[in-house]
Write an enzyme that holds these catalytic residues in place. Structure first.
Site, PDB file in Angstrom:
ATOM      1  N   LYS A   1     -48.720 -30.042  53.231  1.00 31.80           N
ATOM      2  CA  LYS A   1     -47.253 -29.898  53.131  1.00 31.80           C
ATOM      3  C   LYS A   1     -46.760 -28.844  54.128  1.00 31.80           C
ATOM      4  O   LYS A   1     -45.824 -29.083  54.888  1.00 31.80           O
ATOM      5  CB  LYS A   1     -46.858 -29.467  51.730  1.00 31.80           C
ATOM      6  N   ASN A   2     -47.424 -27.691  54.164  1.00 21.01           N
ATOM      7  CA  ASN A   2     -46.906 -26.572  54.954  1.00 21.01           C
ATOM      8  C   ASN A   2     -47.221 -26.672  56.433  1.00 21.01           C
ATOM      9  O   ASN A   2     -46.746 -25.849  57.221  1.00 21.01           O
ATOM     10  CB  ASN A   2     -47.397 -25.238  54.373  1.00 21.01           C
TER      11      ASN A   2
ATOM     12  N   CYS B   1     -35.626 -18.297  45.650  1.00 24.06           N
ATOM     13  CA  CYS B   1     -36.168 -19.129  44.558  1.00 24.06           C
ATOM     14  C   CYS B   1     -36.849 -18.200  43.553  1.00 24.06           C
ATOM     15  O   CYS B   1     -36.858 -16.992  43.705  1.00 24.06           O
ATOM     16  CB  CYS B   1     -37.137 -20.148  45.114  1.00 24.06           C
TER      17      CYS B   1
ATOM     18  N   ARG C   1     -36.624 -14.125  49.550  1.00 24.76           N
ATOM     19  CA  ARG C   1     -36.904 -14.922  50.752  1.00 24.76           C
ATOM     20  C   ARG C   1     -35.837 -14.752  51.847  1.00 24.76           C
ATOM     21  O   ARG C   1     -35.166 -15.689  52.263  1.00 24.76           O
ATOM     22  CB  ARG C   1     -37.123 -16.388  50.389  1.00 24.76           C
TER      23      ARG C   1
ATOM     24  N   ASP D   1     -50.376 -18.602  47.799  1.00 25.81           N
ATOM     25  CA  ASP D   1     -50.149 -19.892  47.126  1.00 25.81           C
ATOM     26  C   ASP D   1     -51.276 -20.244  46.173  1.00 25.81           C
ATOM     27  O   ASP D   1     -51.123 -21.156  45.356  1.00 25.81           O
ATOM     28  CB  ASP D   1     -49.978 -21.013  48.160  1.00 25.81           C
TER      29      ASP D   1
ATOM     30  N   ARG E   1     -43.020 -31.837  44.589  1.00 29.19           N
ATOM     31  CA  ARG E   1     -42.544 -31.367  45.898  1.00 29.19           C
ATOM     32  C   ARG E   1     -43.705 -31.209  46.876  1.00 29.19           C
ATOM     33  O   ARG E   1     -43.567 -31.355  48.076  1.00 29.19           O
ATOM     34  CB  ARG E   1     -41.841 -30.018  45.757  1.00 29.19           C
TER      35      ARG E   1
HETATM   36  C1  EPZ Z   1     -44.493 -20.064  53.901  1.00 35.50           C
HETATM   37  O1  EPZ Z   1     -43.280 -19.546  53.356  1.00 35.50           O
HETATM   38  C2  EPZ Z   1     -44.939 -21.165  52.950  1.00 35.50           C
HETATM   39  N1  EPZ Z   1     -43.921 -22.219  52.888  1.00 35.50           N
HETATM   40  C3  EPZ Z   1     -45.159 -20.598  51.552  1.00 35.50           C
HETATM   41  O2  EPZ Z   1     -45.646 -21.643  50.723  1.00 35.50           O
HETATM   42  C4  EPZ Z   1     -46.216 -19.498  51.628  1.00 35.50           C
HETATM   43  O3  EPZ Z   1     -46.383 -18.919  50.355  1.00 35.50           O
HETATM   44  C5  EPZ Z   1     -45.758 -18.432  52.639  1.00 35.50           C
HETATM   45  O4  EPZ Z   1     -45.510 -19.049  53.925  1.00 35.50           O
HETATM   46  C6  EPZ Z   1     -46.803 -17.337  52.822  1.00 35.50           C
HETATM   47  O5  EPZ Z   1     -47.992 -17.885  53.251  1.00 35.50           O
HETATM   48  C7  EPZ Z   1     -43.880 -23.149  53.871  1.00 35.50           C
HETATM   49  O6  EPZ Z   1     -44.645 -23.109  54.809  1.00 35.50           O
HETATM   50  C8  EPZ Z   1     -42.844 -24.221  53.732  1.00 35.50           C
HETATM   51  P1  EPZ Z   1     -43.128 -15.847  54.908  1.00 35.50           P
HETATM   52  P2  EPZ Z   1     -42.361 -18.514  54.229  1.00 35.50           P
HETATM   53  O7  EPZ Z   1     -41.983 -15.917  55.848  1.00 35.50           O
HETATM   54  O8  EPZ Z   1     -42.385 -18.922  55.647  1.00 35.50           O
HETATM   55  C9  EPZ Z   1     -40.837 -11.873  53.599  1.00 35.50           C
HETATM   56  C10 EPZ Z   1     -45.682 -23.083  48.851  1.00 35.50           C
HETATM   57  O9  EPZ Z   1     -45.880 -22.920  47.636  1.00 35.50           O
HETATM   58  N2  EPZ Z   1     -39.916 -12.185  54.707  1.00 35.50           N
HETATM   59  O10 EPZ Z   1     -44.495 -15.589  55.436  1.00 35.50           O
HETATM   60  O11 EPZ Z   1     -41.062 -18.380  53.556  1.00 35.50           O
HETATM   61  C11 EPZ Z   1     -40.652 -12.841  52.429  1.00 35.50           C
HETATM   62  O12 EPZ Z   1     -39.602 -12.411  51.603  1.00 35.50           O
HETATM   63  C12 EPZ Z   1     -44.823 -22.083  49.614  1.00 35.50           C
HETATM   64  O13 EPZ Z   1     -46.134 -24.033  49.528  1.00 35.50           O
HETATM   65  C13 EPZ Z   1     -38.953 -11.249  55.066  1.00 35.50           C
HETATM   66  O14 EPZ Z   1     -38.858 -10.181  54.486  1.00 35.50           O
HETATM   67  O15 EPZ Z   1     -43.207 -17.173  54.037  1.00 35.50           O
HETATM   68  C14 EPZ Z   1     -41.980 -12.796  51.732  1.00 35.50           C
HETATM   69  O16 EPZ Z   1     -41.999 -11.664  50.888  1.00 35.50           O
HETATM   70  C15 EPZ Z   1     -44.361 -20.935  48.734  1.00 35.50           C
HETATM   71  N3  EPZ Z   1     -38.086 -11.548  56.071  1.00 35.50           N
HETATM   72  C16 EPZ Z   1     -42.969 -12.592  52.878  1.00 35.50           C
HETATM   73  O17 EPZ Z   1     -42.203 -12.104  53.998  1.00 35.50           O
HETATM   74  C17 EPZ Z   1     -38.148 -12.750  56.749  1.00 35.50           C
HETATM   75  O18 EPZ Z   1     -37.339 -12.961  57.684  1.00 35.50           O
HETATM   76  C18 EPZ Z   1     -43.690 -13.875  53.284  1.00 35.50           C
HETATM   77  O19 EPZ Z   1     -42.742 -14.769  53.768  1.00 35.50           O
HETATM   78  C19 EPZ Z   1     -39.136 -13.685  56.364  1.00 35.50           C
HETATM   79  C20 EPZ Z   1     -40.018 -13.382  55.331  1.00 35.50           C
END
Ligand code: EPZ
Length: 435
Positions: free
Chosen positions: A22-23, A116, A121, A305, A397
């Site tokens: 998915k990701n 969410c 996020r 995850d 999803r």
């Molecule tokens: C991706 O989310 C994945 N989703 C998530 O999988 C996964 O848990 C996550 O990466 C971490 O590996 C998809 O790929 C669609 P991040 P993403 O940006 O990109 C903070 C699942 O269950 N952050 O690495 O949103 C954020 O708040 C999902 O499949 C900022 O502060 O993850 C979080 O605490 C859930 N500012 C941390 O970084 C930003 O601009 C990780 O977020 C962006 C992120």
């Protein structure tokens, strides 16, 4: 209301083929609009988030559909840069369309991705990096409006290896002028997948999977095909099911090289893993061992995850385990549901302390998000008695067909869709093998 019904207490037995990731698929679908032509994705998962992304691509003027197991996208008729709230708010990944729309059209109007249950996020890292490439933003209550002239390559340092921000910057850099360096980049396998797809279409990207990624801008991309790797989190979910239920199973097409972060934890739990041609074979212990201390971390650490599936498995472990969630600030929503099954879990800030119980007991529980829902399936399969899991639309999803998969692993599971034909009499529950 639809729900899953699982009769627990059986060890795993059987084999299952692991779906596409998915990701990886979602950012690749965003990337496809960088090319004004046709891309074909093999081993793309048939999940609700992919359906939502297809709706968005059609809204932007693209065409997309399935030919057998392959998903094709034709972005030659892309004629809009405005994304509607009704689709975008259903998932996080729509934010990566920012980078590809800016790369292709120089403009984008996109709703904020929904916060969410697992956390706020924010997208500050996305916006900061894109500003350094020459993008200007107008931010309203619900929308982000972005515009740029020709994007210019530059050196960008991320203060945190955000997966989404890394993806967005890569997408914006592919057709930009000059070189872009992303330092402190995310190293998740999904980044490697995205860059491998883009390189198959003629992009020039190196360093994917390391903290330093270099993108040399090109004038245009060309038609291409790509086979998406299997989903490491789906495979990991089924490994945790073996840890929780015992038994033996074979995971076909498991992306073993993407799963290195979770193997040490599984070994500490007493799970045996072996490689056979085309399969990862897992043997679960009669009762898994506890894990004294584990922290989630960016790749190559233990994946966030996998945190909820791990917690579900440790509820029946022999001993006390401590899980600390370091990535998302609210990813313990499943604790209440597990407690209702008899789990002994205490939460102290971002750490959950799980005292393993002999057996959980089946009851009615509610999924509130994707990975927590999958984890409830693990808990239900290991429990005594029958568990009903509502909110299973969250699971669909990201899991192509968890009913099909768990049945193949020997778990007794049914999918119930209440039948009401308009009258207010009792609803009839009809077991419907999920298509
Ligand atoms: C991706 O989310 C994945 N989703 C998530 O999988 C996964 O848990 C996550 O990466 C971490 O590996 C998809 O790929 C669609 P991040 P993403 O940006 O990109 C903070 C699942 O269950 N952050 O690495 O949103 C954020 O708040 C999902 O499949 C900022 O502060 O993850 C979080 O605490 C859930 N500012 C941390 O970084 C930003 O601009 C990780 O977020 C962006 C992120």
């Amino acid at each position: 209301m639809e729900y899953l019904e699982i009769e627990g207490g059986r060890p795993l037995s059987g084999q299952v083929c692991i779906q596409g990731s998915k990701n990886a698929a979602l950012p690749i679908l965003s990337a496809a609009i960088l090319h004004g032509g046709r891309s074909v994705l093999h081993h793309c998962p048939r999940i609700r988030d992919v359906e939502e992304m297809q709706k968005i691509l059609r809204e932007l003027g693209c065409h997309t559909g399935w030919e057998g197991e392959a998903l094709w996208i034709d972005a030659s008729s892309l004629d809009s840069f405005v994304i509607s709230k009704k689709h975008a708010e259903k998932m996080r990944c729509s934010i990566t369309l920012l980078g590809s729309l800016l790369g292709r059209l120089g403009q984008a109007v996109i709703p904020y991705p929904g916060g969410c249950v697992i956390g706020e996020r924010p997208i500050d890292l996305h916006l900061q990096g894109l500003r350094e490439m020459g993008v200007s933003f107008t931010q309203g209550e619900e929308l982000v409006e972005a515009r740029c002239g020709k994007l210019t390559g530059t050196r960008i340092s991320l203060r945190f290896p955000s997966v989404g921000a890394t993806e967005n910057l890569i997408l914006a850099a592919v057709l930009a002028q000059g070189d872009t360096w992303i330092l402190g980049a995310a190293q998740e396998p999904e980044i490697l997948e995205l860059c491998s797809f883009l390189n198959a279409l003629g992009a020039k990207i190196s360093g994917a999977g390391t903290p330093s990624i270099r993108i040399t801008g090109v004038k245009e991309l060309h038609d291409g095909e790509y086979t998406i790797a299997s989903d490491r989190i789906v495979a990991g979910t089924y490994l945790m099911a073996a840890a929780a239920c015992g038994g033996e199973a074979a995971l076909l097409r498991a992306p073993v090289s993407h799963m290195q972060g979770m193997f040490p934890v599984l070994h500490r739990m007493g799970v045996e893993l072996s490689r056979e041609p085309g399969a990862l074979v897992v043997r679960g212990p009669k009762r898994c061992r506890s894990v004294t201390e584990i922290h989630t971390a960016p790749h190559p650490g233990f994946p966030t995850d996998m945190q909820s599936p791990l917690m579900a498995a440790l509820c029946g472990a022999d001993g006390v385990s401590r899980i600390t969630e370091t990535i998302f600030e609210a990813r313990f929503k499943i604790v209440e549901e597990l407690r209702s099954m008899g789990a002994q879990i205490q939460v102290e800030d971002h750490t959950a302390v799980i005292t393993g119980a002999r057996k959980l007991s089946g009851c009615c529980v509610k999924a509130r998000e994707l990975r927590g829902g999958a984890a409830l399936c693990i808990a239900a399969a290991s429990a005594q008695g029958v568990t009903r899991i509502s909110g299973c639309q969250y699971i669909f999803r990201g899991y192509e067909n968890i009913i099909r998969d768990l049945k193949k692993l020997g778990i007794v599971i049914k999918y119930h869709q209440p039948m009401t034909d308009g009258w207010d009499g009792p609803t009839r529950i009809r077991d419907r093998g999920y298509a």
